[in-house]
Design an enzyme around this catalytic site. Structure first.
Site, PDB file in Angstrom:
ATOM      1  N   GLY A  79       0.746  -1.423   0.083  1.00 45.35           N
ATOM      2  CA  GLY A  79      -0.001  -0.129  -0.282  1.00 45.35           C
ATOM      3  C   GLY A  79       0.718   0.805  -0.009  1.00 45.35           C
TER       4      GLY A  79
ATOM      5  N   HIS B 201     -11.318  12.491  10.144  1.00 45.54           N
ATOM      6  CA  HIS B 201     -10.231  14.222  11.191  1.00 45.54           C
ATOM      7  C   HIS B 201      -9.292  14.127   9.512  1.00 45.54           C
ATOM      8  CE1 HIS B 201      -9.651  12.591  15.118  1.00 45.54           C
ATOM      9  NE2 HIS B 201     -10.758  12.868  15.082  1.00 45.54           N
ATOM     10  N   ASN B 202      -9.116  13.703   9.145  1.00 47.10           N
ATOM     11  CA  ASN B 202      -8.119  13.984   7.480  1.00 47.10           C
ATOM     12  C   ASN B 202      -9.328  14.799   6.004  1.00 47.10           C
ATOM     13  OD1 ASN B 202      -6.396  11.079   8.447  1.00 47.10           O
ATOM     14  ND2 ASN B 202      -5.798  13.398   9.141  1.00 47.10           N
TER      15      ASN B 202
ATOM     16  N   ARG C 267      -0.170  -8.068   1.220  1.00 46.37           N
ATOM     17  CA  ARG C 267       0.563  -8.522   2.027  1.00 46.37           C
ATOM     18  C   ARG C 267       0.443  -8.746   3.313  1.00 46.37           C
ATOM     19  NH1 ARG C 267       5.611  -7.351  -3.036  1.00 46.37           N
ATOM     20  NH2 ARG C 267       4.286  -8.899  -4.945  1.00 46.37           N
TER      21      ARG C 267
ATOM     22  N   HIS D 263     -10.459  20.217  12.989  1.00 51.23           N
ATOM     23  CA  HIS D 263      -9.953  18.889  11.563  1.00 51.23           C
ATOM     24  C   HIS D 263      -9.954  20.218  10.474  1.00 51.23           C
ATOM     25  CE1 HIS D 263     -10.174  16.849  14.882  1.00 51.23           C
ATOM     26  NE2 HIS D 263     -11.620  16.554  15.056  1.00 51.23           N
TER      27      HIS D 263
ATOM     28  N   ARG E 251      -7.240  22.143  10.428  1.00 56.43           N
ATOM     29  CA  ARG E 251      -5.327  20.895  10.103  1.00 56.43           C
ATOM     30  C   ARG E 251      -5.399  20.553   8.298  1.00 56.43           C
ATOM     31  NH1 ARG E 251      -7.048  18.559  15.269  1.00 56.43           N
ATOM     32  NH2 ARG E 251      -5.835  20.351  17.075  1.00 56.43           N
TER      33      ARG E 251
HETATM   34  C1  RB5 Z   1       5.490  -5.234  -5.889  1.00 58.55           C
HETATM   35  O1  RB5 Z   1       6.322  -6.307  -5.371  1.00 58.55           O
HETATM   36  C2  RB5 Z   1       5.825  -3.920  -5.164  1.00 58.55           C
HETATM   37  O2  RB5 Z   1       6.979  -3.819  -5.050  1.00 58.55           O
HETATM   38  C3  RB5 Z   1       4.129  -3.095  -4.836  1.00 58.55           C
HETATM   39  O3  RB5 Z   1       2.964  -3.634  -4.541  1.00 58.55           O
HETATM   40  C4  RB5 Z   1       4.366  -2.647  -3.509  1.00 58.55           C
HETATM   41  O4  RB5 Z   1       4.256  -3.369  -2.899  1.00 58.55           O
HETATM   42  C5  RB5 Z   1       5.127  -0.983  -4.054  1.00 58.55           C
HETATM   43  O5  RB5 Z   1       5.092  -0.176  -2.766  1.00 58.55           O
END
Ligand code: RB5
Length: 239
Positions: A155, A185-186, A196, A223, A226
């Site tokens: 992410g 808040h943001n 993952r 908020h 900010r």
């Molecule tokens: C891909 O391997 C990986 O680098 C991408 O999905 C992400 O995690 C990057 O921030």
């Protein structure tokens, strides 16, 4: 979620436990931090049912462990998903690493009334996340979509890239609590998730809450102030 709902929930907890409301905060565990027992939790729920004229399912007390869980649960019953927000267009994209989670999120959201814009990729073949982060960010800043959802491995890459686009407030989220707070808040307009890092259920819960939560300017506008300061930083470094 309006802060008056949250304040009432904290006051109720404080009243039942006979402590000062300043001692109650969303990250606290009822048993470990506040010394509450299961009967206390049942009592919070009953008082909140009375106050907000809502009906809470019997098993709710078993499912809430923290003050934040209870706030989240009760807020959804009190406020419900706002119709306009439910129908707002949401732009979604991923890279290859986030493809499966993106597909699961799309499947989930399209079961409801969500209007989605899937900006790719169409297949989980190796690709570069910045390209897709920019697609979603552009859809949001041009008004084509109200919110964006970006998924890659962690992410982080999506979040870093999306935040380079002026007007984007992208948040890297791992929990329902962060999803709610970053809207309240943001006024975050893009949620970034790591396939993952978070499970499918966690990710879907976070997305649901992100899309259902309104920005809360704060009773004294703090908020909003900010968020305006964030905009000012962006303008300062624009040239
Ligand atoms: C891909 O391997 C990986 O680098 C991408 O999905 C992400 O995690 C990057 O921030």
């Amino acid at each position: 979620m309006p802060s008056h709902v949250e304040s009432q929930i904290c006051r109720t907890i404080a009243d039942v436990l006979e402590i000062d409301v300043s001692q109650v905060s969303p990250d606290q565990h009822f048993v470990n931090d506040l010394g509450a027992n299961s009967l206390d939790v049942v009592e919070f729920v009953m008082r909140l049912e009375d106050h907000f004229k809502i009906e809470v399912p019997d098993d709710a007390a078993d499912r809430v462990q923290t003050v934040g869980d209870l706030i989240q649960y009760i807020c959804q019953l009190v406020i419900g998903p706002c119709e306009a927000e439910t129908k707002a267009l949401v732009a979604v994209a991923s890279d290859h690493a986030g493809f499966a989670l993106k597909s699961a999120i799309i499947r989930h959201l399209t079961k409801g009334e969500r209007k989605l814009l899937d900006l790719g990729p169409a297949k989980p073949e190796p690709c570069d996340y910045p390209e897709y982060a920019v697609k979603v960010a552009t859809a949001v800043v041009t008004g084509e979509a109200k919110y964006g959802i970006l998924v890659c491995g962690t992410g982080a890459g999506m979040c870093i890239t999306a935040n380079k686009v002026p007007g984007i407030r992208a948040a890297l989220v791992h929990s329902a609590y962060e999803a709610r707070m970053t809207r309240e808040h943001n006024d975050a307009n893009v949620i970034c998730l790591g396939s993952r890092v978070v499970g499918e259920g966690q990710a879907i819960e976070a997305v649901e809450l992100f899309l259902a939560t309104a920005f809360d300017p704060g009773d004294d506008g703090r908020h909003r102030r900010r968020v305006e300061l964030i905009d000012a930083v962006e303008k300062t470094f624009a040239s």
